[in-house]
Write a protein that holds these residues in place. Structure first.
Motif, PDB file in Angstrom:
ATOM      1  N   VAL A 287       0.808  -1.219   0.000  1.00 42.51           N
ATOM      2  CA  VAL A 287       0.000   0.000   0.000  1.00 42.51           C
ATOM      3  C   VAL A 287       0.843   1.272   0.000  1.00 42.51           C
ATOM      4  CG1 VAL A 287      -1.681   1.335   1.331  1.00 42.51           C
ATOM      5  CG2 VAL A 287      -2.038  -1.114   0.960  1.00 42.51           C
ATOM      6  N   PRO A 288       1.919   1.389   0.810  1.00 44.33           N
ATOM      7  CA  PRO A 288       2.721   2.625   0.739  1.00 44.33           C
ATOM      8  C   PRO A 288       3.226   2.930  -0.671  1.00 44.33           C
ATOM      9  CG  PRO A 288       3.319   1.370   2.688  1.00 44.33           C
ATOM     10  CD  PRO A 288       2.405   0.493   1.886  1.00 44.33           C
ATOM     11  N   TRP A 289       3.645   1.876  -1.400  1.00 43.86           N
ATOM     12  CA  TRP A 289       4.085   2.099  -2.774  1.00 43.86           C
ATOM     13  C   TRP A 289       2.910   2.488  -3.662  1.00 43.86           C
ATOM     14  CZ3 TRP A 289       6.995   3.686  -6.323  1.00 43.86           C
ATOM     15  CH2 TRP A 289       6.818   3.313  -7.650  1.00 43.86           C
ATOM     16  N   ASN A 290       1.745   1.890  -3.446  1.00 43.93           N
ATOM     17  CA  ASN A 290       0.571   2.259  -4.241  1.00 43.93           C
ATOM     18  C   ASN A 290       0.216   3.729  -4.062  1.00 43.93           C
ATOM     19  OD1 ASN A 290       0.432  -0.411  -5.011  1.00 43.93           O
ATOM     20  ND2 ASN A 290      -1.236  -0.932  -3.609  1.00 43.93           N
ATOM     21  N   ILE A 291       0.350   4.217  -2.839  1.00 37.95           N
ATOM     22  CA  ILE A 291       0.056   5.631  -2.559  1.00 37.95           C
ATOM     23  C   ILE A 291       1.024   6.533  -3.319  1.00 37.95           C
ATOM     24  CG2 ILE A 291       0.014   7.393  -0.759  1.00 37.95           C
ATOM     25  CD1 ILE A 291      -0.834   5.191   1.210  1.00 37.95           C
ATOM     26  N   ILE A 292       2.310   6.196  -3.259  1.00 36.01           N
ATOM     27  CA  ILE A 292       3.314   7.003  -3.951  1.00 36.01           C
ATOM     28  C   ILE A 292       3.109   6.931  -5.461  1.00 36.01           C
ATOM     29  CG2 ILE A 292       5.784   7.221  -4.420  1.00 36.01           C
ATOM     30  CD1 ILE A 292       6.263   6.171  -1.550  1.00 36.01           C
ATOM     31  N   ARG A 293       2.838   5.747  -5.959  1.00 36.98           N
ATOM     32  CA  ARG A 293       2.663   5.571  -7.403  1.00 36.98           C
ATOM     33  C   ARG A 293       1.492   6.398  -7.914  1.00 36.98           C
ATOM     34  NH1 ARG A 293       1.460  -0.409  -9.218  1.00 36.98           N
ATOM     35  NH2 ARG A 293      -0.415   0.093  -8.011  1.00 36.98           N
ATOM     36  N   TYR A 294       0.376   6.379  -7.181  1.00 38.32           N
ATOM     37  CA  TYR A 294      -0.793   7.128  -7.648  1.00 38.32           C
ATOM     38  C   TYR A 294      -0.562   8.636  -7.572  1.00 38.32           C
ATOM     39  CZ  TYR A 294      -5.453   9.077  -8.014  1.00 38.32           C
ATOM     40  OH  TYR A 294      -6.521   9.826  -8.405  1.00 38.32           O
ATOM     41  N   ASN A 295       0.010   9.096  -6.465  1.00 40.17           N
ATOM     42  CA  ASN A 295       0.140  10.534  -6.250  1.00 40.17           C
ATOM     43  C   ASN A 295       1.300  11.170  -7.005  1.00 40.17           C
ATOM     44  OD1 ASN A 295      -1.832  11.533  -3.958  1.00 40.17           O
ATOM     45  ND2 ASN A 295      -1.175   9.484  -3.368  1.00 40.17           N
ATOM     46  N   VAL A 296       2.348  10.389  -7.289  1.00 42.51           N
ATOM     47  CA  VAL A 296       3.534  10.947  -7.939  1.00 42.51           C
ATOM     48  C   VAL A 296       3.642  10.515  -9.395  1.00 42.51           C
ATOM     49  CG1 VAL A 296       6.053  11.117  -7.848  1.00 42.51           C
ATOM     50  CG2 VAL A 296       4.735  11.030  -5.721  1.00 42.51           C
ATOM     51  N   PHE A 297       3.317   9.255  -9.675  1.00 43.67           N
ATOM     52  CA  PHE A 297       3.504   8.713 -11.018  1.00 43.67           C
ATOM     53  C   PHE A 297       2.178   8.354 -11.683  1.00 43.67           C
ATOM     54  CE2 PHE A 297       7.121   7.313  -8.329  1.00 43.67           C
ATOM     55  CZ  PHE A 297       8.105   8.118  -8.900  1.00 43.67           C
ATOM     56  N   GLY A 298       1.094   9.007 -11.264  1.00 44.04           N
ATOM     57  CA  GLY A 298      -0.224   8.658 -11.785  1.00 44.04           C
ATOM     58  C   GLY A 298      -0.459   9.084 -13.213  1.00 44.04           C
ATOM     59  N   GLY A 299       0.325  10.055 -13.705  1.00 46.14           N
ATOM     60  CA  GLY A 299       0.112  10.540 -15.064  1.00 46.14           C
ATOM     61  C   GLY A 299      -0.825  11.727 -15.092  1.00 46.14           C
ATOM     62  N   SER A 300      -1.059  12.235 -16.275  1.00 46.25           N
ATOM     63  CA  SER A 300      -1.855  13.459 -16.426  1.00 46.25           C
ATOM     64  C   SER A 300      -3.346  13.232 -16.224  1.00 46.25           C
ATOM     65  CB  SER A 300      -1.614  14.066 -17.811  1.00 46.25           C
ATOM     66  OG  SER A 300      -1.958  13.126 -18.833  1.00 46.25           O
ATOM     67  N   GLU A 301      -3.828  12.017 -16.428  1.00 43.90           N
ATOM     68  CA  GLU A 301      -5.260  11.755 -16.352  1.00 43.90           C
ATOM     69  C   GLU A 301      -5.741  11.439 -14.944  1.00 43.90           C
ATOM     70  OE1 GLU A 301      -6.324   8.704 -19.036  1.00 43.90           O
ATOM     71  OE2 GLU A 301      -5.982   9.904 -20.845  1.00 43.90           O
ATOM     72  N   ARG A 302      -4.839  11.097 -14.059  1.00 44.53           N
ATOM     73  CA  ARG A 302      -5.235  10.738 -12.709  1.00 44.53           C
ATOM     74  C   ARG A 302      -4.270  11.387 -11.732  1.00 44.53           C
ATOM     75  NH1 ARG A 302      -4.508   6.375 -15.504  1.00 44.53           N
ATOM     76  NH2 ARG A 302      -6.550   5.503 -14.993  1.00 44.53           N
ATOM     77  N   GLY A 303      -4.568  11.238 -10.454  1.00 42.55           N
ATOM     78  CA  GLY A 303      -3.712  11.850  -9.446  1.00 42.55           C
ATOM     79  C   GLY A 303      -4.521  12.753  -8.527  1.00 42.55           C
ATOM     80  N   PRO A 304      -3.898  13.295  -7.509  1.00 40.78           N
ATOM     81  CA  PRO A 304      -4.632  14.063  -6.501  1.00 40.78           C
ATOM     82  C   PRO A 304      -5.252  15.353  -7.025  1.00 40.78           C
ATOM     83  CG  PRO A 304      -2.258  14.261  -6.162  1.00 40.78           C
ATOM     84  CD  PRO A 304      -2.460  13.193  -7.200  1.00 40.78           C
ATOM     85  N   ASP A 305      -4.695  15.906  -8.112  1.00 36.57           N
ATOM     86  CA  ASP A 305      -5.225  17.179  -8.616  1.00 36.57           C
ATOM     87  C   ASP A 305      -6.668  17.059  -9.098  1.00 36.57           C
ATOM     88  OD1 ASP A 305      -2.701  17.944  -8.068  1.00 36.57           O
ATOM     89  OD2 ASP A 305      -2.131  18.509 -10.111  1.00 36.57           O
ATOM     90  N   LEU A 306      -7.131  15.838  -9.371  1.00 32.96           N
ATOM     91  CA  LEU A 306      -8.525  15.643  -9.777  1.00 32.96           C
ATOM     92  C   LEU A 306      -9.499  16.081  -8.684  1.00 32.96           C
ATOM     93  CD1 LEU A 306      -8.387  12.102 -11.447  1.00 32.96           C
ATOM     94  CD2 LEU A 306      -8.812  14.277 -12.606  1.00 32.96           C
ATOM     95  N   TYR A 307      -9.032  16.109  -7.452  1.00 32.77           N
ATOM     96  CA  TYR A 307      -9.918  16.387  -6.321  1.00 32.77           C
ATOM     97  C   TYR A 307      -9.774  17.812  -5.807  1.00 32.77           C
ATOM     98  CZ  TYR A 307     -10.120  11.405  -6.778  1.00 32.77           C
ATOM     99  OH  TYR A 307     -10.285  10.144  -7.302  1.00 32.77           O
ATOM    100  N   GLY A 308      -9.198  18.680  -6.648  1.00 28.73           N
ATOM    101  CA  GLY A 308      -9.131  20.092  -6.310  1.00 28.73           C
ATOM    102  C   GLY A 308      -7.707  20.581  -6.124  1.00 28.73           C
ATOM    103  N   THR A 309      -7.495  21.835  -6.460  1.00 26.14           N
ATOM    104  CA  THR A 309      -6.199  22.479  -6.262  1.00 26.14           C
ATOM    105  C   THR A 309      -6.404  23.752  -5.453  1.00 26.14           C
ATOM    106  OG1 THR A 309      -6.393  23.682  -8.355  1.00 26.14           O
ATOM    107  CG2 THR A 309      -5.274  21.544  -8.414  1.00 26.14           C
ATOM    108  N   ALA A 310      -5.328  24.257  -4.891  1.00 26.20           N
ATOM    109  CA  ALA A 310      -5.395  25.447  -4.045  1.00 26.20           C
ATOM    110  C   ALA A 310      -4.177  26.316  -4.312  1.00 26.20           C
ATOM    111  CB  ALA A 310      -5.458  25.044  -2.567  1.00 26.20           C
ATOM    112  N   PRO A 311      -4.286  27.621  -4.056  1.00 21.48           N
ATOM    113  CA  PRO A 311      -3.141  28.515  -4.289  1.00 21.48           C
ATOM    114  C   PRO A 311      -2.001  28.244  -3.312  1.00 21.48           C
ATOM    115  CG  PRO A 311      -4.939  29.689  -3.214  1.00 21.48           C
ATOM    116  CD  PRO A 311      -5.481  28.347  -3.598  1.00 21.48           C
ATOM    117  N   TRP A 312      -0.837  28.802  -3.588  1.00 24.00           N
ATOM    118  CA  TRP A 312       0.377  28.521  -2.807  1.00 24.00           C
ATOM    119  C   TRP A 312       0.234  28.931  -1.352  1.00 24.00           C
ATOM    120  CZ3 TRP A 312       2.848  32.439  -0.256  1.00 24.00           C
ATOM    121  CH2 TRP A 312       2.543  33.739  -0.654  1.00 24.00           C
ATOM    122  N   TYR A 313      -0.608  29.938  -1.072  1.00 20.64           N
ATOM    123  CA  TYR A 313      -0.725  30.463   0.299  1.00 20.64           C
ATOM    124  C   TYR A 313      -1.781  29.723   1.126  1.00 20.64           C
ATOM    125  CZ  TYR A 313      -4.397  32.997  -2.232  1.00 20.64           C
ATOM    126  OH  TYR A 313      -5.468  33.310  -3.031  1.00 20.64           O
TER     127      TYR A 313
END
Length: 677
Positions: A287-313
């Protein structure tokens, strides 16, 4: 005559036993005034535990659930293991497996304990929270005592009160989240890393490495970044060693070898985690590797950004909400250390270090660095959430406590420079008054924030409590499944009610646009099914685990079949699955939020609370309309109309379908009279 005068001199009896207390002024930071005076008050470990426990248990009982991920990815899987039914997200399926059943399983014993005592399901929710509060308390108390002994007594005292009263710790300590687990592990690891690294101190290397690894493997793998300054010190900094140039090569080999061995031992933590997750998911999973793979190596179509982004501050504003004045203090700690190097060098017992030893400024800088590393990493990510900062919360308080102490030192230097008198400085109360004021102000602001969260946003938990405590007993009463209680019976004297007969009604509770505030099945009695109705939300909602009616046994928890099944239409692209919705006409109860002063409605989100022909208000509680309230008054809570009049509120309601529920009442009542129930 004076020669005949006799005098009696009394000597204080010496303690035959040597003191077990650590020597004063032995930490990294050292007081410069009143060094021989009585040491400042600090609670011992047990006293710190008792005081912290009062606040943390209160948080476990009264804090809101801040994140829907906590419910759907952790409370719901725990409920599935415990009771055989719950919601299932795509993260908790064998196809994706980015949530650890090993982490969830840790909480099964406190969840089961109330059931073994026949206390019902709702107490399980609070039993788990209280257990987490106790764990956090022990970690925080240990950190405070270690800071007292290894850094400075005043810094330890400041840290204790900062942890005690912060709104951030109020939210994070009892949360059922891997990031909270990582916070506990990081806190204890940090207590070991406070002592300078040394060839002789193998215990520090092994325990700190194992604890950082535990937080990452069992909790959240990205939390391992908080260990980077520790690793840097272990491998490259002399720390507590004095190393001659001729022996540096052998010294470095010994250090690297020791750290490598500690890393190998820590890797053994993977074994039970992988074993549990693989059995639960029905196939090999890390599971730890699955988390890293999805969040870091998920590609342009998937990944955490699908669930919203926020400004730097985002994190700056969020931290200010939770820690107020401690935030600027925490982030000026490293620059403040540089200032102290220039104007108050003795504060760190500074004699110019030789080429064979480490400067105390370097050692303290490495202990202040994790907060900066963590904040920089998270700020660089587009997807940001409050819970991501949890692992660094105690470290933020530590940085703030160090900064406050350094500022006190600057004040002492300025006072002595102005008065030319160290004695007058030692008698002045201005330094203590300043630090006390800072602690009091941050505590009062945090208290106001905690009260704001309760008064403004606690309605979802209260509404579900009303369903269990009042509405369902009413159904049992009117249908004859529960004998009526005498009217004079006090609320506190009422016996606990067995709600098992509620199954006869086949009730369905529906969630529309308020799906993300659902507090979980632990707060919904068994026999009431929870489903979603279509709203304006266009993302993916959870499915239901495949129900299991088998009785839970501790040697066969993985027999729950749903953990090994990926329901059709669950996906990692956040694509909506209409099959998970039910028609609104099939709902017996509905939870909805309405803002009468600023009503908004659409075809998919009508104003159910004002549809009096179909829906009846069972319980409606105030819920803050943040969009139409003043920034300051919606952030903090103060009593009185002068403050509250600047806020606007909506109605958070439990609604009853008049026709459907009435028909079921009549049907069940007739079955009771006929002896069928």
């Amino acid at each position: 005559m004076a020669s005949n005068v006799q005098t009696l001199r009394l000597r204080r009896k010496e303690d035959p036993k040597p003191s077990l207390q650590p020597a004063r002024h032995s930490g990294i930071l050292q007081d410069q005034l009143r060094r021989s005076a009585r040491k400042p008050w600090n609670p011992d470990f047990l006293a710190a535990v008792r005081i912290l426990l009062l606040i943390r248990v209160a948080a476990a009982m009264y804090t809101n659930i801040q994140d829907c991920d906590e419910v759907f990815n952790f409370w719901e899987p725990l409920h599935y293991i415990d009771h055989g039914h719950a919601f299932q997200t795509w993260e908790v399926t064998p196809m994706y497996a980015v949530r650890s059943w090993a982490y969830v399983l840790l909480h099964l014993i406190p969840a089961r304990l109330p059931l073994t005592l026949n206390l019902g399901k709702r107490p399980s929710f609070f039993a788990v929270r209280i257990t987490l509060a106790v764990v956090s308390t022990l970690c925080e108390a240990k950190l405070c005592r270690t800071v007292v002994e290894k850094v400075n007594e005043r810094v330890g005292r400041y840290l204790f009160f900062m942890l005690l009263f912060s709104a951030g710790m109020w939210n994070a300590a009892p949360a059922l989240l891997p990031s909270s687990f990582a916070m506990y592990a990081t806190t204890i690891a940090f207590t070991y890393s406070l002592e300078p690294s040394s060839i002789k101190n193998k215990r520090r290397t092994l325990f700190a490495t194992m604890l950082f690894a535990t937080g990452a493997i069992v909790g959240w793998p990205f939390a391992l970044a908080l260990s980077l300054p520790f690793v840097f010190e272990e491998l490259l900094i002399f720390g507590g060693d004095r190393v001659e140039p001729s022996s540096r090569r052998s010294w470095m080999i010994s250090r690297w070898k020791r750290f490598f061995i500690a890393g190998l031992v820590s890797a053994l933590i993977f074994v039970p985690v992988i074993a549990i997750d693989s059995v639960a998911y029905g196939g090999w999973n890390i599971v730890p590797w699955n988390i890293i793979r999805y969040n870091v190596f998920g590609g342009s179509e998937r990944g955490p950004d699908l669930y919203g982004t926020a400004p730097w501050y985002f994190y700056i504003l969020n931290l200010l909400l939770n820690f107020n004045v401690l935030v600027p203090l925490a982030f000026i700690s490293l620059p403040g250390l540089a200032v102290t190097y220039r104007i108050d060098r003795k504060r760190l017992g500074m004699t110019k270090p030789g080429p064979d030893q480490s400067s105390p400024f370097t050692l303290l800088a490495l202990r202040l660095a994790p907060l900066y590393v963590w904040t920089a990493i998270l700020t660089a990510q587009a997807h940001k959430e409050e819970r991501f900062m949890f692992p660094a919360y105690p470290l933020l308080c530590f940085n703030a406590a160090v900064a406050l102490y350094l500022i006190r030192g600057w004040m002492e230097v300025a006072y002595i420079s102005a008065t030319k008198s160290s004695y007058r400085a030692s008698r002045s109360i201005i330094f203590g008054a300043t630090t006390c004021t800072v602690i009091a102000v941050t505590g009062l602001i945090s208290l106001s924030r905690v009260l704001a969260l309760w008064h403004y946003y606690h309605a979802p938990l209260s509404v579900f409590s009303y369903l269990e405590a009042h509405e369902l007993p009413r159904l049992l009463n009117v249908t004859g499944l529960l004998p009526p209680l005498p009217q004079e019976t006090e609320e506190i004297d009422r016996p606990s009610i067995d709600l098992a007969p509620v199954r006869a009604f086949d009730l369905r509770l529906c969630l529309g646009k308020e799906w993300y505030r659902f507090p979980g099945h632990y707060l919904v009695p068994n026999g009431v099914k929870v489903d979603f109705v279509k709203s304006e939300f266009g993302g993916l909602l959870p499915a239901h685990f495949e129900e299991s009616h088998a009785k839970l046994t501790f040697n066969g928890w993985w027999d729950r079949p749903g953990s090994r099944i990926t329901p059709a239409n669950l996906n990692d692209l956040n694509k909506e699955a209409p099959v998970f919705y039910v028609p609104i006409e099939s709902c017996d109860y509905l939870v909805d939020l309405d803002f009468p002063e600023h009503p908004v409605s659409s075809i998919l989100e009508p104003r159910y609370a004002f549809d009096n022909e179909t829906w009846e208000r069972v319980s409606c509680l105030p819920f803050l309309d943040a969009a139409h309230s003043s920034l300051l008054t919606r952030t903090l809570w103060l009593p009185g109309s002068w403050w509250q009049d600047k806020n606007e509120f909506g109605d958070y309601c439990l609604l009853r379908n008049k026709e459907k529920v009435y028909k079921k009442e009549v049907e069940v009542a007739s079955h009771v009279q006929e002896g069928k129930l």
